[in-house]
Design a protein around this motif. Sequence first.
Motif, PDB file in Angstrom:
ATOM      1  N   UNK A 415     -38.562 -26.375  45.067  1.00 30.02           N
ATOM      2  CA  UNK A 415     -38.353 -26.459  43.634  1.00 30.02           C
ATOM      3  C   UNK A 415     -37.508 -25.248  43.244  1.00 30.02           C
ATOM      4  N   UNK A 416     -36.246 -25.513  42.885  1.00 27.34           N
ATOM      5  CA  UNK A 416     -35.313 -24.407  42.628  1.00 27.34           C
ATOM      6  C   UNK A 416     -35.771 -23.553  41.449  1.00 27.34           C
ATOM      7  N   UNK A 417     -36.317 -24.208  40.418  1.00 29.54           N
ATOM      8  CA  UNK A 417     -36.755 -23.456  39.229  1.00 29.54           C
ATOM      9  C   UNK A 417     -37.783 -22.397  39.618  1.00 29.54           C
ATOM     10  N   UNK A 418     -38.681 -22.768  40.552  1.00 37.35           N
ATOM     11  CA  UNK A 418     -39.711 -21.808  40.980  1.00 37.35           C
ATOM     12  C   UNK A 418     -39.073 -20.585  41.633  1.00 37.35           C
ATOM     13  N   UNK A 419     -38.065 -20.844  42.465  1.00 34.52           N
ATOM     14  CA  UNK A 419     -37.384 -19.738  43.150  1.00 34.52           C
ATOM     15  C   UNK A 419     -36.686 -18.838  42.142  1.00 34.52           C
ATOM     16  N   UNK A 443     -34.090 -27.405  33.431  1.00 33.46           N
ATOM     17  CA  UNK A 443     -34.255 -28.818  33.093  1.00 33.46           C
ATOM     18  C   UNK A 443     -35.320 -29.436  34.015  1.00 33.46           C
ATOM     19  N   UNK A 444     -36.442 -29.931  33.433  1.00 32.68           N
ATOM     20  CA  UNK A 444     -37.514 -30.461  34.280  1.00 32.68           C
ATOM     21  C   UNK A 444     -37.099 -31.725  35.045  1.00 32.68           C
ATOM     22  N   UNK A 445     -35.977 -32.332  34.636  1.00 30.25           N
ATOM     23  CA  UNK A 445     -35.537 -33.564  35.315  1.00 30.25           C
ATOM     24  C   UNK A 445     -34.904 -33.275  36.678  1.00 30.25           C
ATOM     25  N   UNK A 446     -34.578 -31.990  36.945  1.00 32.18           N
ATOM     26  CA  UNK A 446     -33.948 -31.659  38.230  1.00 32.18           C
ATOM     27  C   UNK A 446     -34.945 -31.893  39.362  1.00 32.18           C
ATOM     28  N   UNK A 483     -28.975 -30.829  36.104  1.00 24.71           N
ATOM     29  CA  UNK A 483     -28.276 -31.762  36.989  1.00 24.71           C
ATOM     30  C   UNK A 483     -26.830 -31.896  36.555  1.00 24.71           C
ATOM     31  N   UNK A 484     -25.946 -32.190  37.511  1.00 28.60           N
ATOM     32  CA  UNK A 484     -24.531 -32.363  37.163  1.00 28.60           C
ATOM     33  C   UNK A 484     -23.946 -33.348  38.177  1.00 28.60           C
ATOM     34  N   UNK A 485     -23.986 -34.638  37.826  1.00 32.74           N
ATOM     35  CA  UNK A 485     -23.524 -35.667  38.764  1.00 32.74           C
ATOM     36  C   UNK A 485     -24.412 -35.689  39.993  1.00 32.74           C
ATOM     37  N   UNK A 486     -23.784 -35.574  41.149  1.00 29.77           N
ATOM     38  CA  UNK A 486     -24.574 -35.606  42.377  1.00 29.77           C
ATOM     39  C   UNK A 486     -24.969 -34.194  42.815  1.00 29.77           C
ATOM     40  N   UNK A 487     -24.767 -33.222  41.915  1.00 34.97           N
ATOM     41  CA  UNK A 487     -25.091 -31.828  42.232  1.00 34.97           C
ATOM     42  C   UNK A 487     -26.149 -31.274  41.292  1.00 34.97           C
ATOM     43  N   UNK A 488     -26.643 -30.105  41.716  1.00 35.88           N
ATOM     44  CA  UNK A 488     -27.513 -29.323  40.841  1.00 35.88           C
ATOM     45  C   UNK A 488     -26.721 -28.093  40.448  1.00 35.88           C
ATOM     46  N   UNK A 489     -26.723 -27.788  39.152  1.00 33.29           N
ATOM     47  CA  UNK A 489     -25.908 -26.666  38.680  1.00 33.29           C
ATOM     48  C   UNK A 489     -26.803 -25.507  38.240  1.00 33.29           C
ATOM     49  N   UNK A 490     -26.564 -24.342  38.844  1.00 31.58           N
ATOM     50  CA  UNK A 490     -27.280 -23.126  38.447  1.00 31.58           C
ATOM     51  C   UNK A 490     -26.256 -22.232  37.752  1.00 31.58           C
ATOM     52  N   UNK A 559     -25.214 -27.130  44.105  1.00 31.08           N
ATOM     53  CA  UNK A 559     -25.765 -27.481  45.422  1.00 31.08           C
ATOM     54  C   UNK A 559     -25.933 -28.994  45.407  1.00 31.08           C
ATOM     55  N   UNK A 560     -25.476 -29.694  46.424  1.00 29.40           N
ATOM     56  CA  UNK A 560     -25.621 -31.148  46.406  1.00 29.40           C
ATOM     57  C   UNK A 560     -27.099 -31.562  46.342  1.00 29.40           C
TER      58      UNK A 560
END
Lengths: 574, 119
Positions: A415-419, A443-446, A483-490, A559-560
């Motif tokens: 879970x990226x948010x946790x990190x 965003x909790x939807x990630x 989320x951003x398309x097929x990626x996750x955006x930080x 990150x994809x």
Amino acid sequence: MFNRFSLFTKFLILASTLFAILATVLILTSNFIIKSSFINRSKSAVASAVSFEAKDLQAEDFSLTDPEHTKEVFNSFYERVKTAELLRIKVWDYSAKVIFSDDESIVGKRFPDNDEFKEALKGELVTEIGQKTKSENISEQDYERLLEVYIPITFKGENIPSGVIEAYFKLDNVNERIRETRIILSAAIVTFTMVSFGLFFMVFRLIIYKQIEKINLQAVALDNASDHVIITDSDGVILYVNEAAERLTGYSRSEMIGNRPSLWGKQMPKEFYEKMWRTIKTDKKAFEGQITNRRKNGEEYAAETKISPVLDKNNNITFFVGIERDITKEKEIDRAKTEFVSLVSHQLSTPLTTINWYLEMLLSGGEKTKLNNDQKEYVEEASLASKRMVGLVNALLNVSRIEMGTFIVEPKLINIAEILKTVVSEFEHQINEKKLEVTQEYDPAVPNITADPKHLGIVAQNLLENAINYTPSGGKIKVSLKGRGSDILIAVEDTGIGIPKIQQPKIFIKMFRADNVRAKQVNGIGLGLYMTKSIVDHSGGKIWFESEEGKGTTFYITIPISGMKAKEGTKSLT
Amino acid sequence: MKKILIVEDEKPLARVMSLKLNSVGYTTTTVFSGEEALAIISKEVFDLIILDLIMPKIDGFSILAHLNTSGIKTPVIVASNLSQNEDIEKAKKLGVVDYFVKSDVTLVEMVNKVKQYLQ
């Protein structure tokens, strides 16, 4: 194809052969034409001479009642047409009976089966060459050189032939003329062909020579390439090897050609070769890998190898091209470098640990080492600097691992948010000290993705550390995830000093530090963003930023969603 | 009183670990080489061994191998500055219960690790 003849020489040999064939064909054809035209000419000359003399013959001359008269008429006729070339004359009546000949032995005989006679009696002029049987009273050497003419004779006042005059002539004179003409014409053809070849050669040199030279040049380059190159047929039998291949394997060209690459191979497990053959023979794709081979002297060597099948139009394998590069030295250097880095880090870490732990003892000490406030402050400063040194040693180690490609990627479902939250909390002390306002928007939807938590942690740490270091007290920092398309955006956004426009393209270069950062004397050696970018690149993601000097900077990382790819290696990043 | 053996060739480090562990109530014995370590573990029984890896002559890996072959079941924590995965994996295969990189931990963290295995 791969022998020592140059392509140019081979092409010339081919071209001259073709010209020689052309000349031969021309000479043979002309010989045939010359012969038939000369024969035809003498044939018609003979025929017209005989016909001319025969034109006054009358039906009465054949009168059987008066053989003496007939003989007289034909003797006179014979005297008129007789020349040195005339060998024989026969006069046939319509019933195929010879009624006159200079060879009296055949007079009165009938030859009803003579086809030429039958033909001539229909009114045709029939000729034949060298067809006489020995029964005729003619010397043997003349058989081959005879022109035989059957001339129909039509008596005055009649419409159809009533008899045939057959005459044999020697062709010696004609043959002599044919031979002379042939010699002259052949000489002319040879001269013509040679001149044409000369012209062709000049044109060839002008137009094609350069192309051929280019191919030759490539062959020379291949011969002298520093990488080992071999070409085999579709069964793996070696057709060509270059000089580097001789050097690398220790076998000579003649030992390798006709043999198979297993001569110096066979050092790898069976599965390796099975996979290799499957790739190049079944899948018809290039195979790449590291391989251990054995030189002629028994010494093993490591090589980076690439084997490509060469396919024809129908997708059948015609050749294999194998390239090997000796990486034994590189591997040794790699090992030496790794050992050096490990040694240095160990040697640096040990005294640093000693310093850190004794400072810790001082700060946490009981009654015996009770420090006054000033002392405590000084020791704390020393302790901070020493810890930074530990961080630096670790960063240098990481960079060397990234550069050697020896680091491991161990993706887990995370879970990226946790990190991100954990990383932010690690900087709580500095954030509070600088009175920075840090907001986090996740965003909790990630979804959870598979990624290496250690790597993601290093990336987030570097970006947040930069944001904190380069944002003046009271500034704002925002860490977000969506989320951003097929990626996750930080995104890590700050209201800091920004990156000067002119230096923005260099920001990811190792050891690069922007001028405004140097001026502020913020600690750093320019490894953080370099390392961050290396990690992001390796994980199939992207990193970029927007920045305006004096206003702030935002770093973005994608990150994809499909996650990071696992990578085997020997060292993990710390 | 739990007995801890510290094997560490860097004397100041051995001393500071020993000081800290004593201050929280453990008895410690300190040796500065692989040879001394082998000698003492054949005579005395400890509750825990803190072991450095890189030492001249007999290194930590050899000591771990010796412990395995001689059937000594004392738990071992490796305290090394080797941070490469291959070293960590190698040590874990030889049966160590924990592995920490000295420069990355504080003394307090070190003590906490020790406590974990001496409950």
